[in-house]
Design an enzyme around this catalytic site. Structure first.
Site, PDB file in Angstrom:
ATOM      1  N   CYS A 206       0.798  -1.296   0.089  1.00  0.00           N
ATOM      2  CA  CYS A 206      -0.032   0.082  -0.080  1.00  0.00           C
ATOM      3  C   CYS A 206       0.894   1.080  -0.043  1.00  0.00           C
ATOM      4  O   CYS A 206       1.163   1.758  -0.946  1.00  0.00           O
ATOM      5  CB  CYS A 206      -1.028  -0.110   1.092  1.00  0.00           C
ATOM      6  SG  CYS A 206      -2.525   1.004   0.291  1.00  0.00           S
TER       7      CYS A 206
ATOM      8  N   ARG B 167      -5.596   5.913   0.562  1.00  0.00           N
ATOM      9  CA  ARG B 167      -5.404   4.591  -0.279  1.00  0.00           C
ATOM     10  C   ARG B 167      -5.758   3.657   0.110  1.00  0.00           C
ATOM     11  O   ARG B 167      -5.977   2.389  -0.542  1.00  0.00           O
ATOM     12  CB  ARG B 167      -3.846   4.455  -0.572  1.00  0.00           C
ATOM     13  CG  ARG B 167      -3.135   5.693  -1.214  1.00  0.00           C
ATOM     14  CD  ARG B 167      -1.787   5.507  -1.575  1.00  0.00           C
ATOM     15  NE  ARG B 167      -1.559   4.354  -2.801  1.00  0.00           N
ATOM     16  CZ  ARG B 167      -1.195   4.945  -3.901  1.00  0.00           C
ATOM     17  NH1 ARG B 167      -1.355   6.180  -4.170  1.00  0.00           N
ATOM     18  NH2 ARG B 167      -1.235   4.101  -4.760  1.00  0.00           N
TER      19      ARG B 167
ATOM     20  N   TRP C 112      -1.965  -3.171   3.117  1.00  0.00           N
ATOM     21  CA  TRP C 112      -3.170  -3.848   2.806  1.00  0.00           C
ATOM     22  C   TRP C 112      -2.775  -5.059   2.576  1.00  0.00           C
ATOM     23  O   TRP C 112      -2.207  -5.357   1.720  1.00  0.00           O
ATOM     24  CB  TRP C 112      -3.584  -2.908   1.431  1.00  0.00           C
ATOM     25  CG  TRP C 112      -5.194  -2.974   1.301  1.00  0.00           C
ATOM     26  CD1 TRP C 112      -6.150  -2.837   2.124  1.00  0.00           C
ATOM     27  CD2 TRP C 112      -6.079  -2.953  -0.120  1.00  0.00           C
ATOM     28  NE1 TRP C 112      -7.358  -2.771   1.835  1.00  0.00           N
ATOM     29  CE2 TRP C 112      -7.168  -2.822   0.348  1.00  0.00           C
ATOM     30  CE3 TRP C 112      -5.355  -3.285  -1.310  1.00  0.00           C
ATOM     31  CZ2 TRP C 112      -8.062  -3.145  -0.818  1.00  0.00           C
ATOM     32  CZ3 TRP C 112      -6.421  -3.158  -2.265  1.00  0.00           C
ATOM     33  CH2 TRP C 112      -7.544  -3.177  -2.171  1.00  0.00           C
TER      34      TRP C 112
ATOM     35  N   ASN D 131       5.948  -2.773  -1.037  1.00  0.00           N
ATOM     36  CA  ASN D 131       4.705  -2.847  -1.619  1.00  0.00           C
ATOM     37  C   ASN D 131       5.123  -3.960  -2.955  1.00  0.00           C
ATOM     38  O   ASN D 131       6.163  -3.845  -3.495  1.00  0.00           O
ATOM     39  CB  ASN D 131       4.323  -1.207  -2.243  1.00  0.00           C
ATOM     40  CG  ASN D 131       3.885  -0.419  -1.291  1.00  0.00           C
ATOM     41  OD1 ASN D 131       3.502  -0.857  -0.387  1.00  0.00           O
ATOM     42  ND2 ASN D 131       3.803   0.716  -1.815  1.00  0.00           N
ATOM     43  N   GLY D 132       4.013  -4.514  -3.283  1.00  0.00           N
ATOM     44  CA  GLY D 132       4.127  -5.330  -4.253  1.00  0.00           C
ATOM     45  C   GLY D 132       4.112  -6.929  -3.845  1.00  0.00           C
ATOM     46  O   GLY D 132       3.708  -6.847  -2.762  1.00  0.00           O
TER      47      GLY D 132
ATOM     48  N   GLU E  76     -20.314   4.373 -16.830  1.00  0.00           N
ATOM     49  CA  GLU E  76     -19.738   5.050 -15.850  1.00  0.00           C
ATOM     50  C   GLU E  76     -20.723   5.208 -14.699  1.00  0.00           C
ATOM     51  O   GLU E  76     -20.300   5.144 -13.449  1.00  0.00           O
ATOM     52  CB  GLU E  76     -19.159   6.323 -16.350  1.00  0.00           C
ATOM     53  CG  GLU E  76     -18.564   7.373 -15.170  1.00  0.00           C
ATOM     54  CD  GLU E  76     -17.254   6.874 -14.358  1.00  0.00           C
ATOM     55  OE1 GLU E  76     -16.820   5.801 -14.778  1.00  0.00           O
ATOM     56  OE2 GLU E  76     -17.026   7.394 -13.203  1.00  0.00           O
TER      57      GLU E  76
ATOM     58  N   LYS F 160     -20.009   3.924 -10.825  1.00  0.00           N
ATOM     59  CA  LYS F 160     -20.021   4.929  -9.593  1.00  0.00           C
ATOM     60  C   LYS F 160     -20.762   4.274  -8.466  1.00  0.00           C
ATOM     61  O   LYS F 160     -20.204   4.143  -7.414  1.00  0.00           O
ATOM     62  CB  LYS F 160     -20.248   6.222 -10.131  1.00  0.00           C
ATOM     63  CG  LYS F 160     -19.674   7.362  -9.294  1.00  0.00           C
ATOM     64  CD  LYS F 160     -18.371   8.050 -10.145  1.00  0.00           C
ATOM     65  CE  LYS F 160     -17.405   7.022 -10.223  1.00  0.00           C
ATOM     66  NZ  LYS F 160     -16.170   7.563 -10.745  1.00  0.00           N
TER      67      LYS F 160
ATOM     68  N   GLU G 234     -19.523   0.953  -7.225  1.00  0.00           N
ATOM     69  CA  GLU G 234     -18.297   1.234  -6.501  1.00  0.00           C
ATOM     70  C   GLU G 234     -18.448   1.632  -4.836  1.00  0.00           C
ATOM     71  O   GLU G 234     -17.871   1.309  -3.977  1.00  0.00           O
ATOM     72  CB  GLU G 234     -17.387   2.146  -6.940  1.00  0.00           C
ATOM     73  CG  GLU G 234     -16.491   1.862  -8.144  1.00  0.00           C
ATOM     74  CD  GLU G 234     -15.757   2.832  -8.633  1.00  0.00           C
ATOM     75  OE1 GLU G 234     -14.667   2.740  -9.110  1.00  0.00           O
ATOM     76  OE2 GLU G 234     -16.240   4.099  -9.029  1.00  0.00           O
TER      77      GLU G 234
ATOM     78  N   HIS H 284     -33.268  -6.972 -26.777  1.00  0.00           N
ATOM     79  CA  HIS H 284     -32.761  -8.365 -26.895  1.00  0.00           C
ATOM     80  C   HIS H 284     -32.168  -9.091 -25.748  1.00  0.00           C
ATOM     81  O   HIS H 284     -31.458  -9.849 -25.802  1.00  0.00           O
ATOM     82  CB  HIS H 284     -31.356  -7.948 -27.808  1.00  0.00           C
ATOM     83  CG  HIS H 284     -31.388  -7.476 -28.779  1.00  0.00           C
ATOM     84  ND1 HIS H 284     -32.325  -7.852 -30.131  1.00  0.00           N
ATOM     85  CD2 HIS H 284     -31.499  -6.335 -29.557  1.00  0.00           C
ATOM     86  CE1 HIS H 284     -32.658  -7.188 -31.200  1.00  0.00           C
ATOM     87  NE2 HIS H 284     -31.810  -5.864 -30.766  1.00  0.00           N
TER      88      HIS H 284
ATOM     89  N   LYS I  30      -7.317   3.009  -4.546  1.00  0.00           N
ATOM     90  CA  LYS I  30      -7.256   4.370  -5.404  1.00  0.00           C
ATOM     91  C   LYS I  30      -6.453   4.074  -6.690  1.00  0.00           C
ATOM     92  O   LYS I  30      -6.914   4.342  -7.813  1.00  0.00           O
ATOM     93  CB  LYS I  30      -6.716   5.450  -4.799  1.00  0.00           C
ATOM     94  CG  LYS I  30      -6.739   6.943  -5.763  1.00  0.00           C
ATOM     95  CD  LYS I  30      -8.058   7.316  -6.046  1.00  0.00           C
ATOM     96  CE  LYS I  30      -8.073   8.546  -7.028  1.00  0.00           C
ATOM     97  NZ  LYS I  30      -9.387   8.476  -7.811  1.00  0.00           N
TER      98      LYS I  30
HETATM   99  C1  G6P Z   1      -8.658   1.640  -9.978  1.00  0.00           C
HETATM  100  C2  G6P Z   1      -9.677   2.595  -9.232  1.00  0.00           C
HETATM  101  C3  G6P Z   1     -10.738   3.101 -10.329  1.00  0.00           C
HETATM  102  C4  G6P Z   1      -9.865   3.803 -11.275  1.00  0.00           C
HETATM  103  C5  G6P Z   1      -8.931   2.746 -11.998  1.00  0.00           C
HETATM  104  C6  G6P Z   1      -8.087   3.189 -12.993  1.00  0.00           C
HETATM  105  O1  G6P Z   1      -9.448   0.494 -10.080  1.00  0.00           O
HETATM  106  O2  G6P Z   1     -10.501   2.121  -8.228  1.00  0.00           O
HETATM  107  O3  G6P Z   1     -11.434   4.195  -9.613  1.00  0.00           O
HETATM  108  O4  G6P Z   1     -10.751   4.116 -12.241  1.00  0.00           O
HETATM  109  O5  G6P Z   1      -8.073   2.143 -10.893  1.00  0.00           O
HETATM  110  O6  G6P Z   1      -6.937   4.254 -12.352  1.00  0.00           O
HETATM  111  P1  G6P Z   1      -5.990   5.182 -13.041  1.00  0.00           P
HETATM  112  O7  G6P Z   1      -5.277   5.944 -12.144  1.00  0.00           O
HETATM  113  O8  G6P Z   1      -5.010   4.270 -14.022  1.00  0.00           O
HETATM  114  O9  G6P Z   1      -7.188   6.019 -13.782  1.00  0.00           O
END
Ligand code: G6P
Length: 605
Positions: A2, A27, A73, A99-100, A479, A483, A486, A502, A600
């Site tokens: 994270c 994050r 995380w 991280n990773g 979108e 949203k 999410e 259809h 994020k």
């Molecule tokens: C994650 C976030 C999304 C975002 C996507 C792409 O999945 O939860 O909200 O749209 O990454 O992120 P970016 O920074 O590449 O636009």
């Protein structure tokens, strides 16, 4: 994985590290920790707690002028004190934050255990601390290189060693590491959010690079040689990371959209030639005219923005264009064509799938530009040129102002590509005027919040919803559904309105509300027909449309936005859907800014 922070300088490290971690909280994380180098030992404080509890529990004697910190995380092992980072070597002389994901961690753990090393956590990271401590090397840098030589996987790491109190060593392979150059001190973080309070001068490490940070400066290198880096200036302020009186970051970022749009337009509109100036593309008109196709790649909301962008480019510039999730593209061995302009779109510039898609494209000789918000980020650096989005930092997980600026960015790119082809000066002027009108129009939509909140309250009670739109309205519907999913955790599915008959129409009835995107465009009659079909089956309707449209049915709710030019419709039609999702999540009592299970930016596989 994270958030990572680190510090070397003359000040007490712990408060700086904790402040950095607090700035990375957005994050998402489940545990946090810091390690500082005291006069004779590494001092460690970590737990499965929030950063402010970590701070409150800091031991009295926690002095040290260098240190590292982490928000975790969980990937390997549950959130707990033992699994929180920093992880220590068995002798307590090495501390690591990471991280990773280390893919061969199980094998390395088994080897270490067979060698009698006591493993005290379930993490993959712990093996790194042991490997560094056990590496037969004279310098910390060599020990880190030796340890990393045994690792398969991705990492951004910061390492503290008791025998080398003057330095922190960091390394990157697939997970961001950014150095912050201070005044006789050095900072490091995985995200500029943790740095901007201390410095605006930053250096991004590339994959395969390491760096030694000391109070008096830094040195970057790879396994083979020293490297030379150029610092970039970030124009984001620490205050951009506050909520500025709003209850949530998402609310603040929705409200900021008029200013964000003004910023991306600033200096780019050419009213003399009715076109736009995009200096960052680093391709002249002759080169740009060679492209026969445009292919857009992004993930999540960025992909939906790409879908709308592809439609704009194809409609305005008359170049065939489409969008694909970068996460799919990179795995399907795509055919790369030299007369295709590839466009990577990303808010963070660090989304791993998008970054790898760009690297794959470049490896095969493709030309790729970026539409990126974070200046100097990995994707921005990897691309051949691009258009910065200038939305300012976006903190809430659900993208709002960055998405809006992506749509504006595609309009700028499409208009530019069109005006060097056959788009007339008159059409150029028409679109430029429409772009200039956007900030005030967005203000008007955001001003309708009370009404949108009331609609959201009602929609939030439905367990499942449809979002429908056609052509330009379809990415808007996608979108909008995304949203809502999410942040309110409601099931929402997007369809092309034309596809209702259809299949999906079978589900329409009093229990299933539909949010229909109905712009006042050439498809209005077709859309009105679909509204009739939904009404005839008693499906509750919320219609997002333009001022003055006669819908011919009596929907439960009408949300009307100001008219723009049809090509720009997706932009204004999306804004109310942000507020619908926001208020639905509020109604249901969810954490709007940090939805469950989401990050994020997804910087790992
Ligand atoms: C994650 C976030 C999304 C975002 C996507 C792409 O999945 O939860 O909200 O749209 O990454 O992120 P970016 O920074 O590449 O636009």
């Amino acid at each position: 994985m994270c958030g990572i922070v680190g510090y070397v300088g003359a000040k007490p490290a712990a408060p700086i590290l904790v402040d950095g971690l607090a700035r990375l909280e957005y994050r998402g994380y489940d545990s946090a920790g810091v390690a500082v180098l005291g006069p004779s030992e590494i001092r460690l404080h970590r737990d499965a707690v929030r950063v402010r509890e970590l701070e409150a529990g800091l031991p009295k004697r926690f002095g040290g002028k260098s240190g590292i910190g982490h928000t975790r995380w969980a990937t390997h092992g549950v959130p707990s004190q033992q699994n929180a980072h920093p992880q220590l070597s068995a002798d307590g002389r090495v501390a690591v934050v990471h991280n990773g994901i280390i893919d061969n961690a199980a094998q390395l753990r088994a080897e270490l255990e067979a060698d009698g090393v006591p493993l005290t956590s379930d993490t993959d990271t712990e093996v790194l601390a042991h490997l560094i401590a056990r590496a037969p090397a004279d310098t910390l840098e060599d020990a880190v290189l030796t340890a990393l030589g045994r690792i398969e996987g991705t990492y951004g790491i910061a390492v503290l060693h008791q025998a080398h109190p003057d330095r922190v060593v960091v390394a990157r392979n697939g997970s961001p590491i950014i150095l912050g150059i201070g005044d006789r001190e050095m900072h490091v973080a995985s995200d500029t959010a943790a740095l901007v309070r201390y410095t605006k001068q930053v250096v991004h490490l590339d994959d395969g690079e390491l760096a030694t940070l000391r109070a008096d400066g830094y040195q970057t290198f790879t396994r083979d040689a020293r490297t030379t880096k150029t610092a970039v200036t970030v124009d984001w302020d620490a205050s951009d990371y506050g909520t500025d009186g709003h209850e949530h970051f998402m609310h603040k970022e929705i409200a900021e959209q008029p200013d964000a749009v003004r910023r991306i337009l600033k200096g780019r509109l050419d009213e003399r030639f009715h076109t736009v100036r995009l200096g960052g593309l680093e391709m002249d008109a002759r080169e740009l005219r060679e492209f026969r196709r445009v292919k857009i790649l992004g993930c999540g909301s960025a992909y939906y923005a790409g879908q709308a962008g592809a439609q704009f480019i194809e409609e305005v510039a008359r170049i065939p264009a489409d969008a694909e999730p970068a996460s799919e593209f990179r795995y399907r061995n795509p055919v790369i064509e030299k007369d295709t302009l590839y466009v990577a779109v990303s808010q963070s510039g660090e989304t791993y799938d998008t970054l790898v898609a760009v690297q794959e494209l470049k490896r095969k000789g493709g030309r790729v530009i970026g539409l990126v918000n974070a200046v100097g980020s990995s994707i921005a650096r990897e691309c051949d040129g691009g258009v910065y989005l200038h939305a300012g930092p976006e903190v809430a997980v659900a993208s709002t102002k960055a998405l809006t600026n992506m749509l504006v960015g595609f309009a700028l790119l499409g208009l530019h590509l069109g005006r060097i082809r056959d788009v007339s000066p008159a059409d150029g002027r028409r679109l430029i005027q429409a772009l200039q009108a956007l900030p005030e129009q967005i203000e008007a939509i955001v001003g309708d919040e009370e009404h949108l909140a009331a609609v959201a309250k009602e929609l939030a009670t439905a367990p499942s919803l449809f979002f429908v739109g056609r052509t330009r309205g379809f990415p808007v519907a996608r979108e909008g559904a995304q949203k809502l999913k999410e942040i309110s955790y409601r099931h929402a599915e997007a369809y092309q309105t034309s596809e209702l008959k259809h299949g999906p129409l079978a589900l329409v009835g009093p229990e299933l509300p539909t949010v229909a995107i109905v712009p006042d465009d050439e498809l209005l009659d077709r859309n009105l027909g679909a509204l009739q079909e939904i009404s005839a089956r008693s499906g509750p309707l919320t219609v997002v449309t333009h001022d003055g449209v006669d819908l011919g049915v009596a929907p439960a709710h009408v949300i009307a936005v100001p008219k723009s030019e049809p090509e720009l419709d997706p932009l204004l039609l999306t804004i109310p859907l942000q507020l619908l999702a926001y208020h639905a999540a509020l109604t249901l009592g969810h954490d709007v800014d940090k939805p469950r299970n989401l990050a994020k930016s997804v910087t790992v596989e």
